[in-house]
Design an enzyme around this catalytic site. Sequence first.
Site, PDB file in Angstrom:
ATOM      1  N   ASN A 190      22.210  40.657  68.493  1.00 31.64           N
ATOM      2  CA  ASN A 190      23.517  41.314  68.474  1.00 31.64           C
ATOM      3  C   ASN A 190      23.605  42.188  67.221  1.00 31.64           C
ATOM      4  OD1 ASN A 190      26.213  41.995  68.290  1.00 31.64           O
ATOM      5  ND2 ASN A 190      26.987  39.940  68.710  1.00 31.64           N
ATOM      6  N   HIS A 192      28.143  45.282  75.705  1.00 30.23           N
ATOM      7  CA  HIS A 192      27.778  44.899  74.339  1.00 30.23           C
ATOM      8  C   HIS A 192      26.676  43.842  74.406  1.00 30.23           C
ATOM      9  CE1 HIS A 192      27.782  43.501  70.325  1.00 30.23           C
ATOM     10  NE2 HIS A 192      28.522  42.437  70.536  1.00 30.23           N
ATOM     11  N   CYS A 236      32.401  44.610  67.030  1.00 28.56           N
ATOM     12  CA  CYS A 236      31.423  44.902  68.085  1.00 28.56           C
ATOM     13  C   CYS A 236      31.964  45.883  69.129  1.00 28.56           C
ATOM     14  CB  CYS A 236      30.954  43.621  68.748  1.00 28.56           C
ATOM     15  SG  CYS A 236      30.259  42.451  67.578  1.00 28.56           S
TER      16      CYS A 236
HETATM   17  O1  UT7 Z   1      29.927  40.108  69.432  1.00 27.57           O
HETATM   18  C1  UT7 Z   1      30.466  38.904  69.825  1.00 27.57           C
HETATM   19  C2  UT7 Z   1      29.759  37.855  69.016  1.00 27.57           C
HETATM   20  N1  UT7 Z   1      29.703  36.549  69.480  1.00 27.57           N
HETATM   21  C3  UT7 Z   1      29.321  36.133  70.708  1.00 27.57           C
HETATM   22  O2  UT7 Z   1      29.113  36.868  71.631  1.00 27.57           O
HETATM   23  C4  UT7 Z   1      29.135  34.666  70.857  1.00 27.57           C
HETATM   24  C5  UT7 Z   1      29.671  34.117  72.132  1.00 27.57           C
HETATM   25  N2  UT7 Z   1      29.271  32.746  72.262  1.00 27.57           N
HETATM   26  C6  UT7 Z   1      28.010  32.375  72.534  1.00 27.57           C
HETATM   27  O3  UT7 Z   1      27.153  33.224  72.727  1.00 27.57           O
HETATM   28  C7  UT7 Z   1      27.709  30.908  72.654  1.00 27.57           C
HETATM   29  O4  UT7 Z   1      28.906  30.175  72.558  1.00 27.57           O
HETATM   30  C8  UT7 Z   1      26.684  30.413  71.599  1.00 27.57           C
HETATM   31  C9  UT7 Z   1      25.321  30.991  71.888  1.00 27.57           C
HETATM   32  C10 UT7 Z   1      27.138  30.818  70.209  1.00 27.57           C
HETATM   33  C11 UT7 Z   1      26.571  28.881  71.665  1.00 27.57           C
HETATM   34  O5  UT7 Z   1      26.206  28.477  72.965  1.00 27.57           O
HETATM   35  P1  UT7 Z   1      26.966  27.267  73.678  1.00 27.57           P
HETATM   36  O6  UT7 Z   1      26.305  27.087  74.956  1.00 27.57           O
HETATM   37  O7  UT7 Z   1      28.440  27.616  73.660  1.00 27.57           O
HETATM   38  O8  UT7 Z   1      26.629  26.067  72.717  1.00 27.57           O
HETATM   39  P2  UT7 Z   1      27.609  25.138  71.840  1.00 27.57           P
HETATM   40  O9  UT7 Z   1      28.270  25.935  70.766  1.00 27.57           O
HETATM   41  O10 UT7 Z   1      28.472  24.358  72.778  1.00 27.57           O
HETATM   42  O11 UT7 Z   1      26.580  24.170  71.175  1.00 27.57           O
HETATM   43  C12 UT7 Z   1      25.824  23.245  71.927  1.00 27.57           C
HETATM   44  C13 UT7 Z   1      24.987  22.446  70.978  1.00 27.57           C
HETATM   45  C14 UT7 Z   1      25.772  21.882  69.793  1.00 27.57           C
HETATM   46  O12 UT7 Z   1      25.255  20.599  69.508  1.00 27.57           O
HETATM   47  P3  UT7 Z   1      26.049  19.284  69.988  1.00 27.57           P
HETATM   48  O13 UT7 Z   1      27.410  19.395  69.351  1.00 27.57           O
HETATM   49  O14 UT7 Z   1      26.105  19.404  71.500  1.00 27.57           O
HETATM   50  O15 UT7 Z   1      25.208  18.184  69.473  1.00 27.57           O
HETATM   51  C15 UT7 Z   1      25.420  22.813  68.668  1.00 27.57           C
HETATM   52  O16 UT7 Z   1      25.506  22.203  67.406  1.00 27.57           O
HETATM   53  O17 UT7 Z   1      23.958  23.274  70.428  1.00 27.57           O
HETATM   54  C16 UT7 Z   1      23.972  23.129  68.990  1.00 27.57           C
HETATM   55  N3  UT7 Z   1      23.472  24.371  68.388  1.00 27.57           N
HETATM   56  C17 UT7 Z   1      22.165  24.609  68.205  1.00 27.57           C
HETATM   57  N4  UT7 Z   1      21.061  23.900  68.487  1.00 27.57           N
HETATM   58  C18 UT7 Z   1      19.879  24.445  68.195  1.00 27.57           C
HETATM   59  C19 UT7 Z   1      24.205  25.415  67.935  1.00 27.57           C
HETATM   60  N5  UT7 Z   1      23.357  26.356  67.458  1.00 27.57           N
HETATM   61  C20 UT7 Z   1      22.100  25.879  67.612  1.00 27.57           C
HETATM   62  C21 UT7 Z   1      20.830  26.405  67.318  1.00 27.57           C
HETATM   63  N6  UT7 Z   1      19.739  25.653  67.632  1.00 27.57           N
HETATM   64  N7  UT7 Z   1      20.639  27.618  66.763  1.00 27.57           N
END
Ligand code: UT7
Length: 326
Positions: free
Chosen positions: A283, A253, A120
């Site tokens: 993204n 980005h 990225c």
């Molecule tokens: O170019 C660089 C590429 N990557 C990035 O920029 C990603 C950077 N990170 C992020 O943007 C965030 O960490 C995410 C958007 C990927 C995730 O957000 P978060 O606030 O860090 O959520 P989390 O990973 O802590 O997940 C919270 C909950 C989890 O459930 P439990 O364990 O709390 O029960 C996940 O399993 O949300 C769940 N979850 C979803 N729920 C519904 C994860 N993906 C989804 C989904 N729909 N698509």
Amino acid sequence: MTLPHSRIVGTGSYLPPRVLTNDDLVRQLAGRGIESSDEWIVERTGIRQRHIADEGVASSQLAIEAARRALESAGLAPADIDLIIVATSTPDFVFPSTACLVQKALGAPGGAAFDVQAVCSGFAYAAAVADSMIRTGLAHRALVIGAEVFSRILDWNDRGTCVLFGDGAGAIVLAADERPGVLAARLHADGRHESILRTAGHVAGGSITGYPFLTMDGQAVFKLAVSVLDSVARETMAACGLTVNDIDWLIPHQANVRIMQATARRLGVPADKVIVTVDLHANTSAASIPLALDVAVRDGRIRPGQRVLMEGVGGGFTWGAVLVQM
Ligand code: UT7
């Protein structure tokens, strides 16, 4: 003749026509017994939809369309170009490079053409390389393109990653000029973090060895991204004696609107100076910055003479910034 600077003289972009909204994607996931919702995706990422390339459409095809539009806006012909750099992590082939395929399609043989792989951060890396090559006289007019079909490397059963990405391409024409255009660029990598965002498969013995889909530690990427986007922005502005008050537009980005908001807050950039397209494009990795730049140039927000700070961050772990005067 070697001129002292490189300037952006044209921009272009291309999105494959098929739009996949959050609701469409949530329905597809539900069909496979995976729960998600438009509310979750919008609240955590700001993403509302993404464009997906049809089967058989490769990065080079998206790149060619974006390049043609950038050339048209620059008023230049393919024959005027002596350097093509494509930033991509989803190339058509192992080799030849996507840049060589773009060169062939444009009908502009003879100049240098190669791909840059910095995920990225790829567009920032490619733009910095092209700027250096132009300032040292190795090239005079460059097409710098970010093009990706990340939809091909997603595990569509992994709700934690498949909702985040889309396909697309963006391009600039960078040309030698008397007047400053690229004011400063800074690039970095820290390979110690290679495992937090990766697609760890490769071709061997006629088949794929390793895991061919993108994996990510989202929270680790989030924290590192906010920290390095802040530091590299400050470093790049300082390199040309500028402060945040001298910047007209910030193009981070386009990965997650929360990362962009946090970066802008830390830098003290007001929200209305941040170009945001992640809601509509998701993204698109190396394509995200030139896509956002082209959108804001074409809708009249970014105007000649304004200063734009573009910053990439992604797998590797890599990051970088390019500060330009339009
Ligand atoms: O170019 C660089 C590429 N990557 C990035 O920029 C990603 C950077 N990170 C992020 O943007 C965030 O960490 C995410 C958007 C990927 C995730 O957000 P978060 O606030 O860090 O959520 P989390 O990973 O802590 O997940 C919270 C909950 C989890 O459930 P439990 O364990 O709390 O029960 C996940 O399993 O949300 C769940 N979850 C979803 N729920 C519904 C994860 N993906 C989804 C989904 N729909 N698509």
